[in-house]
Design a protein around this motif. Sequence first.
Motif, PDB file in Angstrom:
ATOM      1  N   ASN A 162       0.825  -1.210   0.000  1.00 10.60           N
ATOM      2  CA  ASN A 162       0.000   0.000   0.000  1.00 10.60           C
ATOM      3  C   ASN A 162       0.859   1.260   0.000  1.00 10.60           C
ATOM      4  OD1 ASN A 162       0.238   1.038   2.921  1.00 10.60           O
ATOM      5  ND2 ASN A 162      -0.136  -1.145   3.139  1.00 10.60           N
ATOM      6  N   CYS A 163       2.086   1.143   0.523  1.00 11.39           N
ATOM      7  CA  CYS A 163       2.936   2.324   0.560  1.00 11.39           C
ATOM      8  C   CYS A 163       3.436   2.719  -0.827  1.00 11.39           C
ATOM      9  CB  CYS A 163       4.109   2.126   1.516  1.00 11.39           C
ATOM     10  SG  CYS A 163       3.625   2.432   3.222  1.00 11.39           S
TER      11      CYS A 163
ATOM     12  N   CYS B  32       0.740   4.961  -1.835  1.00 14.88           N
ATOM     13  CA  CYS B  32       0.829   6.131  -0.992  1.00 14.88           C
ATOM     14  C   CYS B  32       1.929   7.076  -1.493  1.00 14.88           C
ATOM     15  CB  CYS B  32       1.169   5.637   0.406  1.00 14.88           C
ATOM     16  SG  CYS B  32       0.638   6.704   1.692  1.00 14.88           S
TER      17      CYS B  32
ATOM     18  N   CYS C 110       1.837   6.788  10.326  1.00 11.04           N
ATOM     19  CA  CYS C 110       0.811   6.319   9.396  1.00 11.04           C
ATOM     20  C   CYS C 110       0.360   4.916   9.787  1.00 11.04           C
ATOM     21  CB  CYS C 110       1.381   6.291   7.979  1.00 11.04           C
ATOM     22  SG  CYS C 110       0.375   5.397   6.785  1.00 11.04           S
TER      23      CYS C 110
ATOM     24  N   SER D 250       1.414   2.190   7.360  1.00 17.26           N
ATOM     25  CA  SER D 250       2.827   1.899   7.194  1.00 17.26           C
ATOM     26  C   SER D 250       3.136   0.701   8.076  1.00 17.26           C
ATOM     27  CB  SER D 250       3.656   3.107   7.616  1.00 17.26           C
ATOM     28  OG  SER D 250       5.011   2.759   7.625  1.00 17.26           O
TER      29      SER D 250
ATOM     30  N   CYS E 123       6.843   5.330   2.858  1.00 13.33           N
ATOM     31  CA  CYS E 123       5.970   5.857   1.823  1.00 13.33           C
ATOM     32  C   CYS E 123       6.723   6.661   0.771  1.00 13.33           C
ATOM     33  CB  CYS E 123       4.877   6.717   2.431  1.00 13.33           C
ATOM     34  SG  CYS E 123       3.907   5.822   3.615  1.00 13.33           S
TER      35      CYS E 123
HETATM   36 ZN   LIG Z   1       2.106   4.545   3.836  1.00  9.50          ZN
END
Ligand SMILES: [Zn+2]
Lengths: 457, 355
Positions: B150-151, B154, B243, B246, B350
């Motif tokens: 997901n980062c 991001c 985050c 994260s 990120c």
């Molecule tokens: Zn992130």
Amino acid sequence: MACNSSSCQSGCFRNEVEREQHSNPPTETRSDSNEPNLCVKCKANEPMCGAGEDGKFCLDCFRSNLYGKFRLAVTSNALITPADNVLVAFSGGPSSRVALQFVHEMQQRSQKNFDASKDRSLRVFGVGVVYVDESTYYSVPSCEIDKAIQDMKLTVSDLAPPAKELHIVPIESVFSLESSDGRERLKKLLDSVSDPTGREDLLLHLRMLALQKFASENGYNRLVLGLCTSRIACHVISATVKGQGYSLSADIQYADARWEIPVVLPLRDCLAKELNMLCQLDGLKTVEFLNKPHSGINGLVSSFVKLLQQENPSRECTIVRTAGKLTPFHFNKIPELNDSSVPLASRRRQKRFNLKPSESISSESFCPLCYSPLNKSDLTSLNGQESSENSNIFGAACCSSCRFQIFPKDHSSMEHFCSLLPGPVVARAKHGDSNGNFSLLRKQIQDCLLSDSEDET
Amino acid sequence: MEKEDSKSKKAGGRLCCICNQRRAALKRPKTLEQICRECFYEVFEEEIHQVIVENQLFKPGERIAIGASGGKDSTVLAYVLSELNRRHNYSLDLFLLSIDEGITGYRDDSLETVKRNEIQYGLPLKIVSYKDLYGWTMDEIVRVIGLKNNCTFCGVFRRQALDRGASLLKVDKIATGHNADDIAETVLLNILRGDIARLSRCTSITTGEDGPIPRCKPFKYTYEKEIVMYAYFKRLDYFSTECIYSPNAYRGFAREFIKDLERIRPRAILDIIKSGENFRISTSTKMPEQGNCERCGYISSQKSCKACVLLEGLNRGLPKLGIGRSRGHNNDGRKDGKQINGTSIESKQCGTLDF
Ligand SMILES: [Zn+2]
Ligand SMILES: [Zn+2]
Ligand SMILES: [Zn+2]
Ligand SMILES: [Zn+2]
Ligand SMILES: [Zn+2]
């Protein structure tokens, strides 16, 4: 050029040793059992190691691969040529032990060629071995030192002919004094450095001076160091951390001819792990206890690199490869290649690997203490100082890293510190060399000078 | 009487070594000098002012967006820049620019901080959201792709969102809160990854001058510890939760190493940056040729920019699209062996370290 995937077989050689009578138990097993379990190179013998992407070599191929990296480094860069008289710096540790072994093997081979040739025109390079005794600084019991030196002497004399001698050079020889006075002065000098990292680095500079002095006084024209990829990776990080980014690329090439006796690093592409392995496999005796653990910054750096290497086994190679992309200096090659004793092939190959001529025209100035090339920002900060005292001139001529970690903090101690330094170091700062600081400074004020002579003031 | 005397000595009998008048209240992280609070504010701000002047980061009349996340770096940056702008008549129009990734419980809280900053410092605030720009919030993306990778989204989306927000604000430049520790870490990471092209430019104080909106780092030489100290003594209002998406809310190896170095030699952080500036890198080492994305026009070395590729994957129900491909070359640190004992080599997941 340090290591690309095809030439660097740095994988795990950890658990092949069952066949040898060593203790390491196998920790990994080959995952896909469908493929025949054979050495990737000769496709005939069983590999030493069962797992991993690299390092599926048999013992013979592992050996010849390692020697191959050494030989490629030597021949591609003309590090050793038939007319040379080579001095191998031997510390007793695995890296320099392998360096000694490989140089010896190479010499044996060329001796064989010499014996076989009819006209005996091919010369065989000479080899000497030197150990720098730092026991003055490291307080190791003298019986242990004697024992270690005895062992090393035996190692050297046990090598097959041509016979070699192990020379013992005390580090205090840099002072050219009576031995007891030299020891006294070395202690005083190192004690006057308060930063532990600075002290360690100063000792390193002195060691190089001692090696250079001995090599020069005894007719050697090459100095072989056993620095391997792993050690060079640590140097890349520690030089970066000490703000020596500019001079870094000077230290990590195969050849470094800024010294009177050019320094060569034929094991630049070999990993410490491989060298240790070879020592184990071939029963090459090493003397370990003399290797002091690093302290301060250098210690932090080596544990950092160790951790990274655990996380990714190719990390050391990558670090050296990155630094290898930095532009080298003009002195990072062996000079005078027109000598007819250099085989044509070497000359051609060297041409291919080396710098473009445009990059080689530059006049560097050097830090008189660590002899690293200075960049412009170091030189301009130097100009700001106005002083007639020798010690201040010396201080100003040095790199900012030496000034910070080696020099005494207060100016009053500076004179004393300088008086302890070996003569040649101070002289380097005073006169500068042919392309040194002094001439560079001179260039900047040239338009205001009335005479061309440097003696007039 | 005696008791009181020894007490006052203990509490700081030492005078500030700058003004020699007030009692020293802190040991300055960068130099270890013992100084008073007022002198600390002054040297801290003055150093940043000098960096701005010497590097000509801004020109009078420029519109500047401060990338504001609500965290300590950007909060202190907003505060100090508006101070210096007033004090030294930079004549800048300053704006706060925030990205709303759409992360419930994290970004909505930190955005509250930025909104308070808007009032406290009197700086107009612009918020651009992933939802508006891309049609997806991070919450929605995570629902589709899970917590892995997901980062990547991001980082890629944020970098572009900042540029898009900046062009909506019609600013001339973006100032980001990257500090000396961040830059030292980036130098090390680029060495560890063999990325010579990034190594050659990661210490530049201004980047992207060829692109649509240049970015600059006024905190290039400012220590993270001093930023924290400044925020603490000034009681600045900032948001400090990591985050929630994260997966690694701890420092990476390189950052730990830098903190260890700083402990025994504070100057090491500046020395790493100095090395980064002085590496001999031939000028022919360049980044890949930059063109424009065929779909959205954003600068990109490929036909489509990374954000568009990721977005296409999301919209077509193939969220893995574009994730495996490495961004440039020599990204060997990312592919394998990224983590050991749950720790990675870099501290910011990120991609905020590298832009
Ligand atoms: Zn992130
Ligand atoms: Zn084989
Ligand atoms: Zn030096
Ligand atoms: Zn004060
Ligand atoms: Zn696009």
